[in-house]
Design a protein around this motif. Structure first.
Motif, PDB file in Angstrom:
ATOM      1  N   UNK A   4       9.709   6.634   2.983  1.00 55.96           N
ATOM      2  CA  UNK A   4      10.566   7.082   1.874  1.00 55.96           C
ATOM      3  C   UNK A   4      10.737   8.594   1.826  1.00 55.96           C
ATOM      4  N   UNK A   5       9.989   9.339   2.620  1.00 50.10           N
ATOM      5  CA  UNK A   5      10.185  10.774   2.716  1.00 50.10           C
ATOM      6  C   UNK A   5       9.488  11.543   1.613  1.00 50.10           C
ATOM      7  N   UNK A   6      10.061  12.795   1.384  1.00 52.85           N
ATOM      8  CA  UNK A   6       9.451  13.693   0.403  1.00 52.85           C
ATOM      9  C   UNK A   6       9.759  13.166  -0.998  1.00 52.85           C
ATOM     10  N   UNK A   7       8.726  13.099  -1.802  1.00 56.61           N
ATOM     11  CA  UNK A   7       8.900  12.600  -3.173  1.00 56.61           C
ATOM     12  C   UNK A   7       8.537  13.630  -4.226  1.00 56.61           C
ATOM     13  N   UNK A   8       7.795  14.696  -3.837  1.00 57.69           N
ATOM     14  CA  UNK A   8       7.390  15.670  -4.852  1.00 57.69           C
ATOM     15  C   UNK A   8       6.996  16.974  -4.186  1.00 57.69           C
ATOM     16  N   UNK A   9       7.207  18.084  -4.933  1.00 57.33           N
ATOM     17  CA  UNK A   9       6.767  19.412  -4.520  1.00 57.33           C
ATOM     18  C   UNK A   9       5.675  19.844  -5.474  1.00 57.33           C
ATOM     19  N   UNK A  10       4.487  19.914  -4.960  1.00 58.51           N
ATOM     20  CA  UNK A  10       3.368  20.295  -5.796  1.00 58.51           C
ATOM     21  C   UNK A  10       3.102  21.771  -5.753  1.00 58.51           C
ATOM     22  N   UNK A  11       2.015  22.217  -6.398  1.00 57.30           N
ATOM     23  CA  UNK A  11       1.660  23.636  -6.427  1.00 57.30           C
ATOM     24  C   UNK A  11       1.313  24.165  -5.045  1.00 57.30           C
ATOM     25  N   UNK A  12       0.688  23.308  -4.254  1.00 62.77           N
ATOM     26  CA  UNK A  12       0.253  23.782  -2.935  1.00 62.77           C
ATOM     27  C   UNK A  12       0.583  22.806  -1.820  1.00 62.77           C
ATOM     28  N   UNK A  13       1.306  21.683  -2.153  1.00 63.07           N
ATOM     29  CA  UNK A  13       1.571  20.689  -1.109  1.00 63.07           C
ATOM     30  C   UNK A  13       2.888  19.989  -1.385  1.00 63.07           C
TER      31      UNK A  13
ATOM     32  N   UNK B 124       4.583  16.251  -1.064  1.00 54.14           N
ATOM     33  CA  UNK B 124       4.149  14.853  -1.011  1.00 54.14           C
ATOM     34  C   UNK B 124       5.159  14.036  -0.224  1.00 54.14           C
ATOM     35  N   UNK B 125       4.635  13.375   0.820  1.00 53.79           N
ATOM     36  CA  UNK B 125       5.459  12.489   1.647  1.00 53.79           C
ATOM     37  C   UNK B 125       4.970  11.060   1.384  1.00 53.79           C
TER      38      UNK B 125
ATOM     39  N   UNK C 298       0.873  -1.177   0.000  1.00 53.95           N
ATOM     40  CA  UNK C 298       0.000   0.000   0.000  1.00 53.95           C
ATOM     41  C   UNK C 298       0.910   1.226   0.000  1.00 53.95           C
ATOM     42  N   UNK C 299       0.825   2.021  -1.033  1.00 50.46           N
ATOM     43  CA  UNK C 299       1.671   3.216  -1.169  1.00 50.46           C
ATOM     44  C   UNK C 299       0.871   4.414  -0.674  1.00 50.46           C
ATOM     45  N   UNK C 300       1.323   4.977   0.439  1.00 47.51           N
ATOM     46  CA  UNK C 300       0.643   6.134   1.032  1.00 47.51           C
ATOM     47  C   UNK C 300       1.396   7.392   0.616  1.00 47.51           C
ATOM     48  N   UNK C 301       0.862   8.177  -0.308  1.00 47.56           N
ATOM     49  CA  UNK C 301       1.437   9.452  -0.752  1.00 47.56           C
ATOM     50  C   UNK C 301       0.531  10.558  -0.236  1.00 47.56           C
ATOM     51  N   UNK C 302       1.005  11.239   0.818  1.00 53.05           N
ATOM     52  CA  UNK C 302       0.178  12.200   1.550  1.00 53.05           C
ATOM     53  C   UNK C 302       0.761  13.604   1.338  1.00 53.05           C
TER      54      UNK C 302
END
Length: 713
Positions: free
Chosen positions: A635-644, A646-647, A593-597
């Motif tokens: 796995x930590x931070x994976x992406x920088x979005x427009x307003x968030x 992603x961890x 289960x991949x939790x990308x929050x």
């Protein structure tokens, strides 16, 4: 003497003397004289002319037709003459009796009169006693089991037969010791009467035992009391009429009066019996028709039912024609034709009776159905349905075989063909052996299919034995389908080979047809080839969650040509393998289960990770702990979005358990984030009015998340 023999004069026209008899004996003992007599007899025989000899060699259609029509005309003429002569001989009964010797008539009257009084008087008294005993036997057997009733019927047979034998013995004792004949001797007419009495009464006893008109409690046939009494009365009258006439009255008149007188009485008895039979048929015309119509309705007017209904509408005509034909044939040739017709009729009735009993048993077996024990149903839940689909079909085939056997037996009885001689010949044995072998092959194929299908069903039953794996389910179902196809093909080929069909051209033709299909149905060939490689590579099995082409869902059925998938909405998709470019299996070995929050930019990332770890610890305290195979993979931070930001974190689970585990983990994360004030940002729009007035913030937009199995959280 020689002249009498040559002219063919009868014993009534020539006075044979002892001297003539001695001359004939000497001629027959002397070889030369006997040869001379034979030669004179040959010369006295009419010689066939050359024209007639040539005519006999003419085998043209016209000649054969002429011979046939001449034979029919001569037979009809002989029948008419026989009937006229027999009816004309009735006057011999009276004229012959008036001219008979008075002493012979007096002796006959005394002997027969006393015997008749003693015989039938004694039998009447014995019958009263037998009926009283029979009522007691029937009262004791009433309401009892079939065996008790059968035992009572056997006891009734002994009582009735004993009364007949006692009366017959009383008559014999009277005939031997009383009357005008010397003591210890009896006349031939007395013997005729006693023998006729024994035969006729035994036949009537058999009729009474079958119908049991006086004792309904002992009746085994489903016949009403009225019908039993009716048929017992008329059958007894016809048996008495024909039996006493042919066994006693006619021989007695032939000896006392003349042969024409005896023949006339026989004609009168036969005509009376046929008339009674026609009256009985007309009286029961409607009842038999309604009975056959009811049977047809109970069979839902199938083929046999429609045939019975058609017979019911015209049965009386057929029976009347048969009775009249029986009378005419007896008039024409009483020595051979009548015994043949009676024997053929009895054999036909027996064949129909046996066939009806067998067909009735088969019909009740099919109607009652087949029920297996409960333990067998639990182990093989589909076996009963499978047997119910095969057994009725096999029983229908057996029923038609029985009907064919009855038809053959009837044809054999009436000499329409000699089936017994044909089946005993080499050709008949060969044909019968081929048919039986082919039938056994088909039956063996059916049994083998049921056995293999039941074994596969038992092996896939999760309630017994070892629980089958997905791979075993797939391979066993494929094996059952392939085995069924191969069994049908090879069973058909072997059965055709047994009946004499050369299967070599069929095999060659099948190869040519297969080649033509291969060129014309390339998609089908591609389906099969791709399916074979998919099975070899074991990329998916029944019960797996896969993505095939544009569809994803659970594999419900897997064949060599296609895969059947049921998606999340319950829709079933049949996907041929020729359209499959890739297969994605989500249930092999383990799952994640991949939790990308997403969290806000101003969030403390360490606090976010700590909250996610705490959520995992709480998850391990729930019912999902047994489905989790390893610790939380942060796995930590994976992406920088427009307003968030992603961890990402992963949870390793058993195959197929990732969706339920992930839903529960997301619920716990949401609660912990809310408790610790960690913001989960969402896209929103700020609307500024055109007048530059105050700012108005719309309600927050709803954030949606779709997990791995397609559920919306």
């Amino acid at each position: 003497m020689g002249q009498d023999i040559l002219t063919g004069s009868s014993a009534e026209e020539s006075q044979t003397t002892p001297a003539a008899v001695d001359d004939l004996i000497r001629i027959l003992e002397d070889d030369a004289a006997r040869a001379a007599l034979i030669e004179r007899l040959k010369q006295a025989a009419p010689a066939e002319t050359q024209d007639e000899a040539a005519a006999t060699q003419d085998l043209s259609i016209a000649r054969q037709l002429a011979e046939y029509t001449r034979g029919v005309a001569e037979g009809a003429s002989a029948t008419v003459r026989s009937v006229g002569q027999a009816l004309g001989n009735l006057q011999q009964v009276f004229s012959g009796s008036m001219s008979a010797d008075s002493d012979a008539l007096r002796e006959f009257a005394v002997n027969i009169g006393l015997l008749v009084l003693a015989l039938f008087g004694g039998f009447f008294l014995l019958r009263l006693i037998a009926n009283a005993l029979g009522r007691q036997i029937a009262a004791r057997a009433a309401g009892k089991s079939v065996l008790r009733r059968l035992a009572g019927l056997v006891l009734l047979i002994l009582v009735d037969a004993g009364s007949i034998v006692l009366a017959w013995g009383l008559g014999y004792g009277l005939a031997l010791n009383f009357g005008t004949t010397p003591s210890g001797q009896m006349g031939i007419n007395q013997s005729l009467l006693l023998n006729a009495f024994l035969i006729v009464e035994m036949i009537k006893l058999a009729v009474r035992l079958v119908l049991a008109p006086r004792f309904p409690a002992l009746r085994l046939l489903p016949v009403t009391d009225g019908n039993a009494a009716y048929w017992s009365f008329w059958v007894a009258r016809i048996v008495s009429l024909l039996g006493y006439t042919f066994l006693f009255v006619a021989p007695m008149l032939t000896a006392l009066v003349s042969r024409p007188a005896g023949s006339a009485v026989q004609v009168l008895a036969m005509a009376t019996a046929v008339t009674i039979g026609i009256i009985i048929v007309l009286q029961n015309k409607d009842d038999v028709r309604d009975w056959l119509a009811g049977i047809s309705a109970s069979r839902d007017h199938d083929g046999v039912g429609r045939a019975l209904a058609a017979i019911g509408r015209q049965w009386h005509v057929l029976v009347i024609v048969y009775l009249l034909a029986l009378l005419v044939v007896w008039f024409a040739n009483p020595e051979t034709a009548l015994p043949f017709m009676i024997g053929a009729t009895i054999q036909s009735a027996f064949a129909i009776l046996i066939g009806s009993l067998v067909i009735g048993f088969i019909t009740r077996f099919v109607t009652a159905g087949l029920s297996l024990p409960d333990d067998v149903k639990q182990r093989l839940p589909l076996l009963e349905g499978r047997l119910k689909s095969f057994v009725p079909a096999v029983m229908r085939v057996v029923r038609w075989i029985v009907i064919a056997g009855v038809v053959v037996a009837i044809g054999q009885a009436w000499a329409l063909f000699d089936f017994a001689a044909w089946i005993g010949s080499e050709e008949g044995l060969a044909v019968a052996g081929s048919v039986v072998s082919a039938a056994l092959i088909v039956l063996a194929a059916i049994v083998l299919h049921v056995v293999v299908a039941s074994w596969v069903e038992y092996r896939l039953n999760v309630n017994f034995g070892r629980v089958p794996t997905s791979r075993e389910k797939t391979l066993l179902n494929l094996f059952k389908n392939a085995f069924t196809v191969a069994l049908v093909v090879f069973g058909t080929m072997l059965a055709l080979a047994q009946v004499g069909v050369n299967i070599a051209p069929l095999l060659a033709g099948a190869g040519v047809v297969g080649l033509a299909i291969g060129f014309g149905a390339q998609k089908l060939v591609q389906d099969i080839i791709t399916g074979i490689f998919i099975q070899f590579e074991n990329i998916m099995n029944e019960g797996d969650v896969v993505a095939v082409g544009a569809w994803s869902g659970v594999v419900e059925k897997l064949t060599i040509r296609s895969v059947t998938i049921r998606d999340l909405s319950g829709t079933v998709h049949l996907i041929p393998f020729s359209s499959v470019d890739q297969v994605s299996n989500m249930m092999r070995g383990f799952s994640y289960h991949v939790a990308e929050i997403g969290v806000a930019y101003d969030s403390d990332i360490d606090a976010v990770k700590l909250a996610m770890h705490e959520a995992f610890e709480r998850l391990m305290e729930t019912e999902h702990k047994d489905d989790i195979l390893d610790d939380l993979d942060m796995q930590g931070i994976t992406a920088f979005g427009d307003s968030a930001i992603t961890v990402r974190a992963r949870i390793k689970t058993l195959p197929g358990k990732q969706w339920a585990t992930g839903r529960r983990y997301n619920e716990i994360v949401k609660m912990i984030f809310a408790q610790r004030g960690i913001e989960i940002p969402y896209p929103h729009v700020t609307y500024v009015p055109a007048g530059g007035g105050g700012r108005s913030a719309p309600p927050p937009a709803r954030q949606t998340e779709i997990d791995g199995d397609g559920d919306v959280d």
